[in-house]
Design a protein around this motif. Structure first.
Motif, short mmCIF file in Angstrom:
data_model
loop_
_atom_site.label_atom_id
_atom_site.label_comp_id
_atom_site.label_asym_id
_atom_site.label_seq_id
_atom_site.Cartn_x
_atom_site.Cartn_y
_atom_site.Cartn_z
N CYS A 35 75.30 22.54 -66.40
CA CYS A 35 75.89 21.89 -67.16
C CYS A 35 74.71 21.01 -68.50
CB CYS A 35 76.06 20.56 -66.22
SG CYS A 35 74.79 18.69 -66.50
N PRO A 36 75.29 21.12 -69.67
CA PRO A 36 74.84 21.16 -70.64
C PRO A 36 73.67 20.56 -70.95
CG PRO A 36 77.03 21.12 -71.50
CD PRO A 36 76.97 20.64 -70.45
N PHE A 37 74.05 19.27 -70.40
CA PHE A 37 72.75 18.05 -70.53
C PHE A 37 71.55 18.51 -70.08
CE2 PHE A 37 73.24 14.72 -73.19
CZ PHE A 37 74.57 14.92 -74.09
N LEU A 38 72.08 19.24 -68.76
CA LEU A 38 70.72 19.59 -67.26
C LEU A 38 69.92 20.75 -68.44
CD1 LEU A 38 69.55 20.50 -64.75
CD2 LEU A 38 71.35 22.19 -64.74
N ALA A 39 71.15 21.38 -68.89
CA ALA A 39 70.01 22.63 -70.12
C ALA A 39 69.11 22.63 -71.08
CB ALA A 39 70.79 23.27 -70.81
N LEU A 40 70.01 20.82 -71.73
CA LEU A 40 69.08 20.54 -72.32
C LEU A 40 67.58 19.38 -71.65
CD1 LEU A 40 71.52 18.43 -74.43
CD2 LEU A 40 70.25 20.31 -75.52
N GLY A 41 67.72 18.93 -70.73
CA GLY A 41 66.30 18.48 -69.63
C GLY A 41 65.44 19.45 -69.83
N VAL A 42 65.81 20.48 -69.52
CA VAL A 42 65.17 21.40 -69.88
C VAL A 42 64.36 22.07 -70.51
CG1 VAL A 42 65.01 24.10 -68.92
CG2 VAL A 42 66.00 22.95 -67.25
N ARG A 43 65.03 22.01 -72.31
CA ARG A 43 64.53 22.56 -73.35
C ARG A 43 63.49 20.74 -72.99
NH1 ARG A 43 68.27 24.41 -77.73
NH2 ARG A 43 66.26 25.47 -78.69
N ALA A 44 64.02 19.70 -72.80
CA ALA A 44 63.65 18.98 -74.00
C ALA A 44 61.89 19.12 -72.50
CB ALA A 44 63.84 17.28 -73.14
N GLY A 45 61.82 19.33 -71.32
CA GLY A 45 60.86 19.00 -70.21
C GLY A 45 59.68 20.49 -71.01
N LEU A 46 60.35 21.54 -71.44
CA LEU A 46 59.48 22.82 -72.08
C LEU A 46 58.88 21.94 -73.40
CD1 LEU A 46 58.87 25.77 -71.07
CD2 LEU A 46 61.08 26.53 -72.67
N ILE A 47 59.50 21.83 -74.36
CA ILE A 47 59.22 20.67 -75.34
C ILE A 47 57.67 20.11 -75.34
CG2 ILE A 47 59.12 20.19 -77.27
CD1 ILE A 47 62.66 21.65 -77.33
N ALA A 48 57.97 19.54 -74.73
CA ALA A 48 56.55 18.37 -74.33
C ALA A 48 55.85 19.14 -73.43
CB ALA A 48 57.31 17.25 -73.29
N MET A 49 55.66 19.73 -72.47
CA MET A 49 54.86 20.16 -71.87
C MET A 49 53.95 21.40 -72.73
SD MET A 49 53.90 19.39 -68.56
CE MET A 49 53.85 21.17 -67.39
N ARG A 50 55.15 22.12 -73.28
CA ARG A 50 54.33 23.01 -74.23
C ARG A 50 53.25 21.94 -75.55
NH1 ARG A 50 57.02 28.30 -75.54
NH2 ARG A 50 55.64 29.42 -74.63
N ALA A 51 53.50 20.91 -76.11
CA ALA A 51 53.31 20.26 -77.12
C ALA A 51 52.15 19.85 -77.11
CB ALA A 51 54.68 19.39 -77.55
N LEU A 52 52.38 19.35 -75.70
CA LEU A 52 51.31 17.91 -74.59
C LEU A 52 49.53 19.45 -74.05
CD1 LEU A 52 50.37 15.47 -74.95
CD2 LEU A 52 51.41 15.16 -72.05
N GLY A 53 50.20 20.48 -74.05
CA GLY A 53 49.19 21.32 -73.66
C GLY A 53 49.12 21.08 -72.24
N VAL A 54 50.40 20.90 -71.48
CA VAL A 54 49.88 20.80 -69.65
C VAL A 54 50.29 22.27 -69.38
CG1 VAL A 54 50.44 19.61 -67.56
CG2 VAL A 54 51.32 18.23 -70.10
N GLN A 55 49.26 22.50 -68.67
CA GLN A 55 49.15 23.82 -67.93
C GLN A 55 49.87 23.59 -66.36
OE1 GLN A 55 48.67 26.88 -69.30
NE2 GLN A 55 47.78 26.49 -71.44
N GLU A 56 49.43 22.39 -66.49
CA GLU A 56 49.52 22.07 -64.87
C GLU A 56 49.95 20.81 -64.36
OE1 GLU A 56 45.53 23.25 -62.00
OE2 GLU A 56 46.37 25.51 -61.87
N ASN A 57 50.51 20.82 -63.14
CA ASN A 57 51.26 19.46 -62.71
C ASN A 57 50.69 19.06 -61.23
OD1 ASN A 57 51.86 17.05 -62.65
ND2 ASN A 57 53.49 17.15 -64.00
#
Ligand SMILES: [Zn+2]
Ligand SMILES: [Zn+2]
Length: 234
Positions: A35-57
């Protein structure tokens, strides 16, 4: 680390590659539908992981996600960031905004939110057939034929993957900030309910006639999180 000892290796590989399509496929495994909001959550997660430089969680609360909604977006965030309801790295604020903050223990954080303009124009950019079927089946819970349900699934899947192609700056606001991170969770002892005999976390037991009793047996009020948000039950 190999996949057998580190279950997030594939997801983190996809994050490094920026492979948002396959991350959405992964998120669909948890969420059950595209669904669209699942996709937006995936994008938001990806943006935040990269912006914060989290390689491993590995889900040990070194990184936490503070979520401001419990809609489909939330599952995309959980899959990509690895901060989940079960590993206590997901902190839920019942404020009803499609937004979340990813933070390290030292308080460095990135908040990603949907732009109001994007939310307001969201429905008008979907095909009218998709909107009509969504209203009927999901919003109004009306009877629908198997063909109508299949068609909604098809349209919703298409709309979901289309969200991955929109320019980031049209969809999200991204802020770097410093926050106070809530303390790490604790492991609490368990006690046995004197009435039903089930094991219950000590801090949730009530004392009745000097004995520990669970909340349902004590018929005591407690918080409940459901599709309406957090409310008091009982
Ligand atoms: Zn959904
Ligand atoms: Zn009980």
């Amino acid at each position: 680390m190999t996949q057998s000892t580190y279950p997030r290796s594939t997801i983190e590989f996809l994050i490094r590659e920026g492979n948002v399509q396959v991350l959405l496929l992964k998120a669909g495994e948890l969420h059950g539908h595209f669904c669209p909001f699942l996709a937006l959550g995936v994008r938001a997660g990806l943006i935040a992981m990269r912006a914060l430089g989290v390689q491993e969680n590995p889900g040990m609360e070194d990184v936490v996600a503070i979520l401001e909604c419990n809609n489909c977006f939330s599952d995309g965030v959980q899959v990509v960031t690895g901060c989940t309801f079960g590993n206590n790295a997901l902190i839920y604020r019942d404020v009803g905004k499609t937004a979340f903050t990813l933070a390290r223990r030292d308080g460095t954080a990135v908040r990603v939110a949907l732009r109001a303009e994007f939310v307001e124009s969201f429905r008008s950019r979907l095909p009218e057939e998709a909107n009509a079927l969504f209203r009927k089946i999901v919003q109004e819970h009306e009877e629908a034929t198997p063909e109508e349900r299949a068609r909604l699934t098809e349209l919703w899947t298409e709309a979901s993957f289309r969200q991955l192609e929109l320019p980031e700056e049209e969809v999200f606001t991204v802020q770097h900030l410093r926050i106070e991170v809530p303390p790490r969770s604790r492991i609490f002892a368990s006690v046995r309910c004197a009435i039903c005999g089930e094991s219950v976390m000590e801090t949730r037991a009530r004392i009745r006639d000097g004995q520990p009793v669970c909340i349902p047996c004590a018929r005591d009020a407690h918080y409940r999180l459901d599709g309406y948000g957090i409310s008091v039950e009982g």
